[in-house]
Design a protein around this motif. Sequence first.
Motif, PDB file in Angstrom:
ATOM      1  N   GLN A 244       1.128  -1.208   0.018  1.00 29.22           N
ATOM      2  CA  GLN A 244       0.110  -0.407  -0.129  1.00 29.22           C
ATOM      3  C   GLN A 244       1.087   0.949  -0.238  1.00 29.22           C
ATOM      4  O   GLN A 244       2.490   1.580   0.263  1.00 29.22           O
ATOM      5  N   THR A 277      -6.245   6.774  -0.431  1.00 34.94           N
ATOM      6  CA  THR A 277      -4.320   5.640  -0.183  1.00 34.94           C
ATOM      7  C   THR A 277      -4.861   3.837  -1.312  1.00 34.94           C
ATOM      8  O   THR A 277      -6.176   3.972  -1.116  1.00 34.94           O
ATOM      9  N   GLU A 278      -3.786   3.750  -1.227  1.00 37.63           N
ATOM     10  CA  GLU A 278      -3.899   2.682  -2.408  1.00 37.63           C
ATOM     11  C   GLU A 278      -2.871   1.131  -2.743  1.00 37.63           C
ATOM     12  O   GLU A 278      -2.352   2.229  -1.585  1.00 37.63           O
ATOM     13  N   THR A 279      -3.497   0.443  -3.375  1.00 30.46           N
ATOM     14  CA  THR A 279      -2.887  -0.594  -3.013  1.00 30.46           C
ATOM     15  C   THR A 279      -1.911  -0.801  -4.863  1.00 30.46           C
ATOM     16  O   THR A 279      -2.897  -0.470  -5.207  1.00 30.46           O
ATOM     17  N   PHE A 311      -5.286  -2.353   3.133  1.00 32.51           N
ATOM     18  CA  PHE A 311      -4.878  -0.877   4.211  1.00 32.51           C
ATOM     19  C   PHE A 311      -4.187  -1.609   5.351  1.00 32.51           C
ATOM     20  O   PHE A 311      -5.783  -1.881   6.084  1.00 32.51           O
TER      21      PHE A 311
END
Length: 356
Positions: A244, A277-279, A311
């Motif tokens: 992440q 937020t991301e992966t 996350f």
Amino acid sequence: MPTVPPNQSKRVLVTGANGFLALWVARTLLEQGYAVRGTARSEEKGKAFLDVCRKYGDQIEYRVVEDITKDGAFDEAVKDVDAIAHLASPVSFTREDPNDLIIPAVKGTMGVLRSALKFGTNVKRIIITSSCAAVMRDVKAPGSIFNEDDWADEAIQAVKEHGKEAPARAKYRASKALAERGAWEFCEQHKDEIQWDLVTILPPVVIGPPLQDVSTPADLNLSLHEVYQAVFTDTLPAEALKTQYSYVHVRDIAEAHIESLKREEAGGNRIIVSAGTETIQRTRNRMCKLYPEMYASGTLPRGNPDDVGDFIWTYNTDRSRRILGFSYRAIEEILRDTAEDVKLRGWLKEGQYPSS
Ligand code: NDP
């Protein structure tokens, strides 16, 4: 403290002006009517900064500051400026010796502040570009939410204990945390002498089209290079796709610096400026929705769309929304702006990833 509203007689010093973020900060300042003085380590780099902002004519100038760690390095540069945005600092996860990061980060920051104290008689506000790296703590439990009260103390400790053997990212985190903390301590120690106040801006991974001269992906600054490798190439192992990260559009970061000049209430604040937020796999899945044809033609690597990862931490960004009045650009806009830039540069090839 008074704010620094846009006006061509208001000059802002931008350090490290040839870098990715600083060029965007400088250009956005100029667009909004400020004059800009950049610093760079050589004439060549100073001219590269002027080239990007050429159309603003006599509203821009630069000074060469060869070594930001030298006493008095910024004494000349701070004269007659109304505000300072300090961005010059090494960004690297490959330096063996942590002091290669820590010394320029800390001495550069303290040097800017000392010069401002002595010679920055017009300075009203100083903005230091810190980083979410200065906040990031070891995650104790999934679901951790970091805010501006957090400091990367574990990274500082890891560097103290393990020196060159400390994890690569801990060295960078320590450099940013030590520099930022030093800045706040300096302001506290000199609060009766200074006529300016401090804002620190804390971005996570900054993404968007580079303004700096870039011929190949290897020329990209670190954040863009990491995103390029993760999304546009298949160089990461499958497990790493679940990693992440938090992100923000470079335009939002530039605007955060300028809003921090304009808004009185920003003074004295650390401000996390993060859009979400991301992966990496989630990012690839979003890209696939935006550009299905690039996956059908094997131009981009798909990864494993069903294994997106979780996350375990995120950032609280209430302060940026409240103080800077921010509503962030969405991840889709960030990805589109970045992909269009990569396409224009001719870095994509059909059929590279046939199984995509
Ligand atoms: P760049 O590498 O594009 O720019 C860094 C700038 O700092 C360049 O002008 C560089 O000069 C200068 N610099 C680097 N090392 C030194 C040194 N030892 N002495 C003097 N100057 C030095 O990086 P970014 O634009 O990405 O980063 C700019 C700032 O933003 C940094 O403070 C970074 O920590 C912070 N930041 C960046 C994020 C990101 O995702 N990009 C996220 C969070 C914070 P030269 O070209 O001569 O090397």
